[in-house]
Design an enzyme around this catalytic site. Structure first.
Site, short mmCIF file in Angstrom:
data_model
loop_
_atom_site.label_atom_id
_atom_site.label_comp_id
_atom_site.label_asym_id
_atom_site.label_seq_id
_atom_site.Cartn_x
_atom_site.Cartn_y
_atom_site.Cartn_z
N GLU A 58 0.79 -1.23 0.00
CA GLU A 58 0.00 0.00 0.00
C GLU A 58 0.83 1.29 0.00
O GLU A 58 0.39 2.29 -0.58
CB GLU A 58 -0.92 0.00 1.24
N SER A 88 -48.31 -29.88 41.76
CA SER A 88 -47.86 -30.19 43.13
C SER A 88 -46.52 -29.56 43.46
O SER A 88 -46.11 -29.57 44.64
CB SER A 88 -47.79 -31.71 43.33
#
Length: 785
Positions: A90, A466
């Site tokens: 780059e 229950s």
């Protein structure tokens, strides 16, 4: 000669004039654009978009939320070879120029003059930082000029290392990866520091055009770009001849790697996301928060396996529904079939498979990875045909009774042997807390989050049956009843305006047992006793007692069905209530976020839960950190002790397989077996398991809390408690243990052979002795009722 000198002077003056004119133009342009330039120092405060990450308490990744995958790295963490590769690709003069590259700009200016538009741009890394952080991507002279000015300012105010770090953490590199560390994870499944030279060069080639030079989607162009970068590195003396040759000949090893999830706790991860989104909004997905939950990975894995195995066991008990689909195999190769099969989603341990051929008692399967395996009779023989929720067909005699060629089925492997199975239609949940402070240590909201995201642990409002009785019994103990109090287990009919018509409750056994001690009534889950207890203490009293444990009083039924668990609750609410029995009577609040950190590791939030503390020194501990006591310690001990008998000799006897004396709990089954529950605990962990259909319907014959839910709880607790010593509660001060007559509940007469020990609060110890003969006639009306 004089004419030549005159011409030279004229050209020189003209050159000076042009130079001055250009300088004036540039100065004017700078003065015009400079006020429009953003402040460079803001780059130091830039927050790169980083996803939300959610971890277990022991730092295992549970989930990641956010569109951009990014893991910022510091300059000193970047391998030198990658720096060389990227600058070669780059901006080879990055560390020597002052922000702009004169050669590059001259080339760009020539292209502009000859074509009328900017092509290569001549951008340096610094100019790209200026563009990426501050400017648009339009290709205009104005934007380019501002880019140059910004680059010059950036170089003046930031170091080269800071600029380089900004660039490599910001750039898009394909497949949702932003920054070089994310790209390293996506393409190679490794940390940046572990990549090879060839792989460095491959990633360095991506910024130019992530789609064009992508090693996954376009490997040939990616190799071309990589090798060009390697040659540049060689020409710049970054690598030697041998390194160039080896890296240039290296094969493409890139493939897509998703973020590795280390722990399956997706239901809880979604709870975290939802809660924090209400606080942070969309920033939650971009600001890089790290959330550490209270989930303990060994317990979560145990919960995952327990729920999965429990629901698969249930669905296999009720027969085989048949294949998910039937495929026409004509004209398709195995490779094509494998490719098609690979698109079918796996759910946990359930993998898709295709029947290729059948013999007498086996079949040949094609798997997602293209491999083939045998489905033997061992993995087939269970599959009676499903007829209804209550019935199955005859046992199969051969493989063709179960499967056909072209069937798309599900299998799971046990001891490396394929077994036919199916995706359960039934659902379940398991949630477990640390009862001392309410930390959620494991949570499973259904069979599989990918298959169905509805969280039954927190969102499914069901009747507990229950499973609710311990609260009613504890309320009775609080009102003066004892574990030895006798209550009549006999038929009764109610005419209650709050109930539709006459109500004739029954026990599940459809039998009645007469006068029954409270202890025995609870561990055997006698419905008629529960109803009489509630009627005796009063519905308002019971509702108030339940409200203390966190149940919404407005949602509790205002009739005697409350004693049988007709309230609507979630598993999380129920397990939180049970935590009170496990911790000695304190009310804790469930929580699941332990702490939150920002990307820099700075603490943004830490939980400060109120904790149960039986023997705290008020002067040593802040009152704000102590959970409130809501139930009397002696009542809680008695209830805990009775629920231990649920496992020793009651409806939870299967849990004896754990071989522990400190565990207690209660089963729960609603009318028509639409919901099956088990809630149980010791002083270390409390857990609730639930099984049922999302649209309530019967679970079928012989499916109760003890058969459908309890095995899930057992599997979880086996792992949760395997490293824990027994931790049963010690009787608190004011509790005594005396011998009683098991039939009357009175004190045992001297020398009584069948006497049993029972715990009492000191003030409630029976005062009379049982007679040596049958004493049932001496029971008071209050005791019988």
């Amino acid at each position: 000669m004089s004419a030549m000198i005159s011409l030279f002077k004229l050209l020189f003056k003209l050159g000076i004039f042009c130079f001055l004119l250009c300088s004036a133009a540039i100065t004017g342009a700078y003065l015009y654009f400079e006020p429009q330039l953003p402040k460079v120092e803001t780059l130091r405060d830039i927050h790169l978009q980083t996803p939300l990450q959610i971890y277990s308490k022991d730092k295992k990744l549970i989930a990641e939320f956010g569109e951009k995958r990014r893991t910022p790295v510091r300059f000193e963490e970047i391998p030198p070879q990658f720096i060389h590769a990227l600058t070669a690709a780059e901006d080879s003069r990055f560390f020597s120029h002052f922000g702009i590259d004169i050669k590059g700009l001259t080339r760009a200016a020539f292209q502009l003059a000859t074509t009328g538009r900017i092509q290569s741009g001549g951008s340096t890394i610094t100019m790209q930082v200026a563009k990426n952080f501050f400017l648009t991507r339009e290709r205009t002279f104005t934007r380019k000029f501002m880019e140059i000015l910004l680059a010059l300012k950036i170089e003046q105010e930031l170091s080269k290392e800071e600029i380089f770090s900004l660039y490599i953490n910001k750039i898009y590199l394909g497949h949702r990866s932003y920054g070089i560390q994310a790209a390293s994870n996506v393409y190679y499944g490794k940390n940046l520091k572990d990549l090879s030279l060839s792989q460095f060069a491959m990633i360095a080639g991506l910024p130019k055009a992530p789609s064009a030079y992508n090693p996954i989607t376009n490997p040939s162009r990616a190799i071309e770009r990589r090798n060009w970068i390697l040659k540049r590195m060689h020409s710049l003396s970054f690598i030697n001849d041998q390194e160039l040759e080896e890296a240039s000949n290296a094969p493409v090893t890139a493939k897509y790697h998703s973020k590795e999830i280390e722990l399956r706790a997706f239901y809880l991860a979604e709870m975290v996301r939802k809660e924090l989104y209400d606080i942070y909004g969309e920033e939650l997905y971009t600001d890089g928060y790290k959330v550490y939950t209270t989930i303990q990975s060994p317990l979560q894995e145990a919960a995952n396996n327990a729920v999965s195995n429990g629901l698969i066991a249930y669905t296999e008990r009720h027969g085989y529904f048949g294949p998910e689909a039937q495929w026409d195999l004509k004209g398709l190769t195995e490779a094509e079939l494998s490719q098609k099969l690979n698109k079918v989603i796996s759910y946990g341990v359930l993998e898709p498979a295709l029947i290729l051929s059948i013999s007498d008692r086996s079949a040949t399967l094609l798997l997602k990875d293209g491999q083939k395996t045998d489905l033997t009779w061992e993995g087939l023989s269970w599959a009676k045909k499903h007829i209804s929720v209550n019935r199955t067909g005859k046992a199969p005699q051969k493989a063709s009774d179960v499967v056909q060629v072209g069937d798309l089925i599900r299998i799971r492997f046990k001891d490396n042997i394929a077994h036919l199975t199916q995706i359960p239609k039934v659902q379940g949940s398991l949630v477990s807390l640390a009862p001392q402070d309410g930390a959620i240590v494991s949570l499973v909201g259904g069979f599989n989050f990918t298959h169905n995201k509805f969280n039954r642990s927190t969102q499914a409002v069901r009747q507990p049956g229950s499973n609710f009785k311990p609260f009613i019994y504890a309320a009775a103990l609080n009102k003066g009843y004892t574990p030895a109090s006798l209550i009549n287990d006999a038929p009764i009919v109610f005419h209650d305006k709050n109930l539709e018509g006459n109500w004739r409750p029954e026990n599940y056994s459809r039998k009645f047992y007469g006068p029954t001690r409270l202890r025995e009534a609870l561990y055997k889950s006698r419905n008629l006793v529960s109803i009489r207890l509630l009627r005796s203490i009063g519905i308002d009293t019971a509702q108030d007692y339940l409200h203390l444990a966190g149940f919404d009083k407005d949602k509790l039924p205002n009739n005697l069905s409350l004693s049988l668990g007709s309230a609507d609750v979630t598993p999380l609410q129920l397990v939180t209530g049970y935590a009170t029995f496990a911790n000695g009577g304190f009310k804790v609040t469930p929580y699941f976020i332990d702490r939150i950190e920002n990307p820099n590791g700075e603490l943004l939030f830490t939980a400060h839960p109120k904790t149960a503390c039986k023997e705290c020194d008020p002067e040593a501990i802040s009152v704000d950190t102590i959970a409130p006591r809501i139930y009397d310690e002696k009542v809680v001990f008695l209830t805990y002790n009775i629920m231990q008998d649920v496992i020793r000799q009651g409806t939870g006897r299967k849990a004896q397989v754990l071989k522990r004396n400190d565990i207690a709990g209660k089963t729960g089954t609603t009318n028509d077996q639409k919901d099956a529950w088990f809630s149980g605990f010791n002083q270390d962990y409390v857990a609730t398991a639930w099984v049922g259909f999302d649209q309530p319907t019967t679970l079928g014959r012989r499916e109760f809390g003890g058969t459908a839910a309890l095995p899930i709880w057992i599997d979880f607790m086996r792992e949760a408690l395997k490293e824990k010593p027994e931790n049963a509660p010690i009787p608190p001060e004011g509790i005594v243990n005396v011998k009683i007559d098991p039939r009357s509940g009175k004190l045992a007469y001297p020398g009584q052979a069948d006497a049993v020990y029972e715990y009492f609060r000191e003030e409630n110890v029976p005062t009379g002795y049982a007679a040596p003969t049958s004493i049932s006639k001496s029971n008071s009306a209050e005791e019988l009722f």
